[in-house]
Write a protein that holds these residues in place. Sequence first.
Motif, PDB file in Angstrom:
ATOM      1  N   GLU A 121      40.675  37.316  46.543  1.00 57.71           N
ATOM      2  CA  GLU A 121      40.826  37.578  45.113  1.00 57.71           C
ATOM      3  C   GLU A 121      41.504  38.907  44.799  1.00 57.71           C
ATOM      4  O   GLU A 121      42.025  39.107  43.697  1.00 57.71           O
ATOM      5  CB  GLU A 121      39.464  37.507  44.406  1.00 57.71           C
ATOM      6  CG  GLU A 121      38.471  38.600  44.758  1.00 57.71           C
ATOM      7  CD  GLU A 121      37.625  38.230  45.958  1.00 57.71           C
ATOM      8  OE1 GLU A 121      36.572  38.847  46.133  1.00 57.71           O
ATOM      9  OE2 GLU A 121      38.029  37.327  46.737  1.00 57.71           O
ATOM     10  N   VAL A 147      44.180  31.448  45.154  1.00 57.36           N
ATOM     11  CA  VAL A 147      43.072  32.386  45.351  1.00 57.36           C
ATOM     12  C   VAL A 147      41.813  31.649  45.782  1.00 57.36           C
ATOM     13  O   VAL A 147      41.435  30.631  45.187  1.00 57.36           O
ATOM     14  CB  VAL A 147      42.792  33.191  44.068  1.00 57.36           C
ATOM     15  CG1 VAL A 147      41.584  34.116  44.254  1.00 57.36           C
ATOM     16  CG2 VAL A 147      44.025  34.012  43.680  1.00 57.36           C
ATOM     17  N   GLN A 152      44.975  33.308  49.481  1.00 62.25           N
ATOM     18  CA  GLN A 152      44.638  34.725  49.463  1.00 62.25           C
ATOM     19  C   GLN A 152      43.245  34.967  48.910  1.00 62.25           C
ATOM     20  O   GLN A 152      42.687  34.141  48.181  1.00 62.25           O
ATOM     21  CB  GLN A 152      45.638  35.484  48.598  1.00 62.25           C
ATOM     22  CG  GLN A 152      45.587  35.112  47.125  1.00 62.25           C
ATOM     23  CD  GLN A 152      46.655  35.821  46.315  1.00 62.25           C
ATOM     24  OE1 GLN A 152      47.839  35.621  46.547  1.00 62.25           O
ATOM     25  NE2 GLN A 152      46.211  36.665  45.366  1.00 62.25           N
ATOM     26  N   LYS A 191      38.769  39.745  51.003  1.00 62.77           N
ATOM     27  CA  LYS A 191      39.217  39.773  49.613  1.00 62.77           C
ATOM     28  C   LYS A 191      40.617  40.357  49.441  1.00 62.77           C
ATOM     29  O   LYS A 191      41.304  40.081  48.459  1.00 62.77           O
ATOM     30  CB  LYS A 191      38.223  40.545  48.765  1.00 62.77           C
ATOM     31  CG  LYS A 191      38.057  42.023  49.137  1.00 62.77           C
ATOM     32  CD  LYS A 191      36.987  42.698  48.283  1.00 62.77           C
ATOM     33  CE  LYS A 191      36.783  44.153  48.698  1.00 62.77           C
ATOM     34  NZ  LYS A 191      35.707  44.783  47.876  1.00 62.77           N
ATOM     35  N   TYR A 225      45.586  37.727  52.933  1.00 62.48           N
ATOM     36  CA  TYR A 225      46.159  36.419  52.605  1.00 62.48           C
ATOM     37  C   TYR A 225      46.783  35.819  53.863  1.00 62.48           C
ATOM     38  O   TYR A 225      47.171  36.540  54.782  1.00 62.48           O
ATOM     39  CB  TYR A 225      47.189  36.522  51.482  1.00 62.48           C
ATOM     40  CG  TYR A 225      48.442  37.315  51.772  1.00 62.48           C
ATOM     41  CD1 TYR A 225      49.581  36.710  52.279  1.00 62.48           C
ATOM     42  CD2 TYR A 225      48.489  38.704  51.492  1.00 62.48           C
ATOM     43  CE1 TYR A 225      50.738  37.436  52.518  1.00 62.48           C
ATOM     44  CE2 TYR A 225      49.639  39.432  51.736  1.00 62.48           C
ATOM     45  CZ  TYR A 225      50.767  38.791  52.244  1.00 62.48           C
ATOM     46  OH  TYR A 225      51.911  39.511  52.497  1.00 62.48           O
TER      47      TYR A 225
END
Length: 569
Positions: A82, A90, A80, A59, A62
């Motif tokens: 979140e 995202v 990436q 999370k 990225y």
Amino acid sequence: MKNTRIASLAIIAAAGLYTTSCDLVKDVDYTVTPDPLEMHGDSVRVQVKVKFPEKGIHKKAYAEITPMLGETTLRPITIQGEKATANGTVVNSKTGGTVTYEDVVAYTPDMKVSSLDITGKVFKGGTEKDQLERTKIAEATIVTPLLVDKDFKVIYAEDQFERVTQEVYNADIHFLKGLHNVRRSELSEQDIQDFVAWLAEEQGNERLKIKTINIIGFASIEGEIIKNGNLSIDRATAAKDAIMKLAAKKDVANETASGDAAYVTTGRGEDFEGFKEALALADDISDSDKQLVLRILESYKDPVQREQEIKNLGATFTSMDKNIFPKQRRSEINVEYDKTGYTDEEMIALSKTKIDTLKLEEILFTATLTEDLDEKLRLYKAAQRLFPNDYRAFNNAGAVLFDQGKFDAAKSEINAAKNIEETVITTNNLGAIAGVNGERNKAKSLLEAANGAGKEVGYNKGILNIQDGDYGKAVTNFGSDASYNKALAQLLNDDANAATSTIKDSEDATSAQGYYLLAIAAAHKDNLTEVVSNLKNCFNADASYKQKALDDREFIAYAENAAFTAILK
């Protein structure tokens, strides 16, 4: 271009799972459509679906992913979690998700035998944590549009040669005022003597054949209209009788002219139109008197009064009575006949020995009787010398030079033709030259302006359509004629069956490039037997195609197939 062969192996092919050495990004699935990549309209379009499974991205992590097509770097993409701080697309770390990547890159030759790879870096909290090792995710590149045959077509301006032409021989017989008898002196006039000589020539000349002898009688504008009408008929009949007698003489002996069946006699009455033309040309009559004469003719219906008013004009009447009226009292002899020109063999011989004796249309026609381009050029150059104001000789000389591959010289000749007369033919030909020189925008503009010149315009547009990637339009522009390029356009337009039929009906049915295209069409239909058979025929015609087939991504599905690899040895 939809590749049905690849589709049978799963066109949207999974490139495989990619796992990094850490747990920030893992088990990513790349799907490339199409695979292999394809070149169209000078570029390669790339579409990749990047699928992350559940917990496939951390999370706070990225990934900066950079696709590579050969050695060309494509637009990078950032994906990436979140809670990552990057400015990317995202993907939820718990559920995973799919990101679609697209880019278009200009095609370069090194992309032909290459692959689509991905590389990149993985970050967390702004710190690089790992690198994505460069990995192939698709093959590249199918370049079938480059097989287009850039055989742009020029148009030769047509000759107007007619082997048999309809000709008219004219002569006149004149009469005294109010009379219709043919005077001996009139038959001694030079035009009648020349006519008699022509009748004698026609009788013994297979190239000349009388069809109809029209004799039209006229009267001057003097006197009563009804009498003049009858007089004109009598003059036509009298002239006919006189000509028939002349034609029956032993030294003339013209069977057609001595018989009644060939004649048509007509009385036209007063020659009012002829009078007005002669009056307009009279130098010794003033313009005011000319207008006065015309007003008299239109105002007075009574012929006696009309004639008197004209006589009252004095010198003007005297001039008309001497110079105009006698010429109206006549019978016109108009012989309609067919004239057969030189035979092909005669024109060919004359073109080599006495070309100056040939007419323009005969020279242009003679050029169509040979396939020798040098001889064609000689004839067109002679036509230029003898008839420098006709654009066709220059245009056609340019067309010959084009067919000889001498494009700069061809352009010079066709520009010379354009300077004489700009036509859709010269415009097409300049468009064809622009096409072979790679000046596509110029060629498009010229060919658009050449509409109506012939089917060659559509064919030339079709080549440009293939180069632009507009295959449906190319199929339309190539028209109904079967050709290699039309078959290629059909194949690129996802119709392998039509392409197969077209190439088999074309002049390239047994050429190396024809067999090669048939092999690609068979690959699109996943028909290995036909692929191998057509490639064998292709290699027998031109062995250089072996290397082309070895590199061609159209056949990559058979790269490990024994039957396929055997023919490439």
